[in-house]
Design a protein around this motif. Sequence first.
Motif, PDB file in Angstrom:
ATOM      1  N   GLU A   4      10.071 -20.415 -14.397  1.00 24.72           N
ATOM      2  CA  GLU A   4      10.210 -20.470 -12.933  1.00 24.72           C
ATOM      3  C   GLU A   4       9.493 -19.292 -12.282  1.00 24.72           C
ATOM      4  N   LEU A   5       9.588 -18.125 -12.882  1.00 20.33           N
ATOM      5  CA  LEU A   5       8.911 -16.939 -12.360  1.00 20.33           C
ATOM      6  C   LEU A   5       7.396 -17.107 -12.456  1.00 20.33           C
ATOM      7  N   GLN A   6       6.939 -17.682 -13.554  1.00 20.12           N
ATOM      8  CA  GLN A   6       5.499 -17.944 -13.721  1.00 20.12           C
ATOM      9  C   GLN A   6       4.990 -18.881 -12.630  1.00 20.12           C
ATOM     10  N   ASP A   7       5.726 -19.965 -12.390  1.00 19.08           N
ATOM     11  CA  ASP A   7       5.325 -20.928 -11.367  1.00 19.08           C
ATOM     12  C   ASP A   7       5.312 -20.288  -9.985  1.00 19.08           C
ATOM     13  N   LEU A   8       6.314 -19.480  -9.722  1.00 16.60           N
ATOM     14  CA  LEU A   8       6.399 -18.801  -8.430  1.00 16.60           C
ATOM     15  C   LEU A   8       5.241 -17.823  -8.263  1.00 16.60           C
ATOM     16  N   ASN A   9       4.894 -17.118  -9.333  1.00 16.69           N
ATOM     17  CA  ASN A   9       3.740 -16.211  -9.285  1.00 16.69           C
ATOM     18  C   ASN A   9       2.465 -16.970  -8.942  1.00 16.69           C
ATOM     19  N   LYS A  10       2.293 -18.151  -9.529  1.00 20.86           N
ATOM     20  CA  LYS A  10       1.112 -18.973  -9.244  1.00 20.86           C
ATOM     21  C   LYS A  10       1.085 -19.395  -7.780  1.00 20.86           C
ATOM     22  N   GLN A  11       2.240 -19.812  -7.256  1.00 18.92           N
ATOM     23  CA  GLN A  11       2.327 -20.220  -5.847  1.00 18.92           C
ATOM     24  C   GLN A  11       1.969 -19.060  -4.936  1.00 18.92           C
ATOM     25  N   VAL A  12       2.527 -17.895  -5.222  1.00 19.57           N
ATOM     26  CA  VAL A  12       2.259 -16.720  -4.390  1.00 19.57           C
ATOM     27  C   VAL A  12       0.772 -16.382  -4.423  1.00 19.57           C
ATOM     28  N   LEU A  13       0.173 -16.467  -5.593  1.00 24.91           N
ATOM     29  CA  LEU A  13      -1.252 -16.180  -5.718  1.00 24.91           C
ATOM     30  C   LEU A  13      -2.084 -17.164  -4.899  1.00 24.91           C
ATOM     31  N   GLN A  14      -1.727 -18.445  -4.937  1.00 28.29           N
ATOM     32  CA  GLN A  14      -2.454 -19.449  -4.155  1.00 28.29           C
ATOM     33  C   GLN A  14      -2.326 -19.182  -2.663  1.00 28.29           C
ATOM     34  N   VAL A  15      -1.111 -18.892  -2.218  1.00 28.98           N
ATOM     35  CA  VAL A  15      -0.889 -18.589  -0.798  1.00 28.98           C
ATOM     36  C   VAL A  15      -1.673 -17.341  -0.419  1.00 28.98           C
ATOM     37  N   HIS A  16      -1.584 -16.309  -1.246  1.00 29.15           N
ATOM     38  CA  HIS A  16      -2.277 -15.058  -0.942  1.00 29.15           C
ATOM     39  C   HIS A  16      -3.788 -15.265  -0.844  1.00 29.15           C
ATOM     40  N   GLU A  17      -4.345 -16.038  -1.751  1.00 27.12           N
ATOM     41  CA  GLU A  17      -5.795 -16.269  -1.720  1.00 27.12           C
ATOM     42  C   GLU A  17      -6.214 -16.929  -0.413  1.00 27.12           C
ATOM     43  N   ARG A  18      -5.445 -17.929   0.023  1.00 30.56           N
ATOM     44  CA  ARG A  18      -5.786 -18.612   1.283  1.00 30.56           C
ATOM     45  C   ARG A  18      -5.628 -17.694   2.490  1.00 30.56           C
ATOM     46  N   VAL A  19      -4.517 -16.958   2.512  1.00 35.11           N
ATOM     47  CA  VAL A  19      -4.261 -16.061   3.643  1.00 35.11           C
ATOM     48  C   VAL A  19      -5.296 -14.941   3.660  1.00 35.11           C
ATOM     49  N   ASP A  20      -5.629 -14.432   2.487  1.00 34.91           N
ATOM     50  CA  ASP A  20      -6.599 -13.345   2.409  1.00 34.91           C
ATOM     51  C   ASP A  20      -7.966 -13.776   2.933  1.00 34.91           C
ATOM     52  N   VAL A  21      -8.363 -15.010   2.645  1.00 31.71           N
ATOM     53  CA  VAL A  21      -9.639 -15.525   3.167  1.00 31.71           C
ATOM     54  C   VAL A  21      -9.606 -15.506   4.699  1.00 31.71           C
ATOM     55  N   LEU A  22      -8.512 -15.939   5.269  1.00 35.35           N
ATOM     56  CA  LEU A  22      -8.368 -15.935   6.733  1.00 35.35           C
ATOM     57  C   LEU A  22      -8.534 -14.517   7.278  1.00 35.35           C
ATOM     58  N   PHE A  23      -7.847 -13.561   6.664  1.00 32.38           N
ATOM     59  CA  PHE A  23      -7.902 -12.195   7.169  1.00 32.38           C
ATOM     60  C   PHE A  23      -9.264 -11.533   6.929  1.00 32.38           C
ATOM     61  N   ARG A  24      -9.968 -11.943   5.895  1.00 31.83           N
ATOM     62  CA  ARG A  24     -11.287 -11.354   5.628  1.00 31.83           C
ATOM     63  C   ARG A  24     -12.385 -11.977   6.468  1.00 31.83           C
ATOM     64  N   THR A  25     -12.236 -13.233   6.892  1.00 30.82           N
ATOM     65  CA  THR A  25     -13.339 -13.925   7.553  1.00 30.82           C
ATOM     66  C   THR A  25     -13.177 -14.051   9.065  1.00 30.82           C
ATOM     67  N   ALA A  26     -11.965 -14.021   9.559  1.00 31.35           N
ATOM     68  CA  ALA A  26     -11.746 -14.198  10.995  1.00 31.35           C
ATOM     69  C   ALA A  26     -11.682 -12.839  11.697  1.00 31.35           C
ATOM     70  N   LYS A  27     -11.905 -12.884  12.989  1.00 33.18           N
ATOM     71  CA  LYS A  27     -11.779 -11.660  13.783  1.00 33.18           C
ATOM     72  C   LYS A  27     -10.299 -11.484  14.116  1.00 33.18           C
ATOM     73  N   ILE A  28      -9.659 -10.601  13.381  1.00 30.84           N
ATOM     74  CA  ILE A  28      -8.233 -10.358  13.517  1.00 30.84           C
ATOM     75  C   ILE A  28      -8.043  -9.003  14.199  1.00 30.84           C
TER      76      ILE A  28
END
Length: 93
Positions: A4-28
């Motif tokens: 369960e912890l492994q799966d949760l880590n994967k989910q967090v990584l996926q969310v982080h990757e998407r959010v990080d792209v937003l913060f790196r590419t958009a004018k925030i």
Amino acid sequence: MDKELQDLNKQVLQVHERVDVLFRTAKIPSMLMSEYKNKVSQYENMIESVETMKKMAGSDDAVEKLIFQQKEILNRRMKCELELARKAQSCII
């Protein structure tokens, strides 16, 4: 590692990757960017601390409690990053 912890880590990584792209590419706004960076850093530090405590734990019961704590931290991190992404999107639309 707990499945369960492994799966949760994967989910967090996926969310982080998407959010990080937003913060790196958009004018925030810089305040929101700083908040994002600080929150990500805080959550990463919390997870590292729990990992260290797990290695030093003297019993299986202690490790189980720390794994539960780790899951809670990961869930909060995911919610926090998604909330920050919503704030960012509202700033760029």
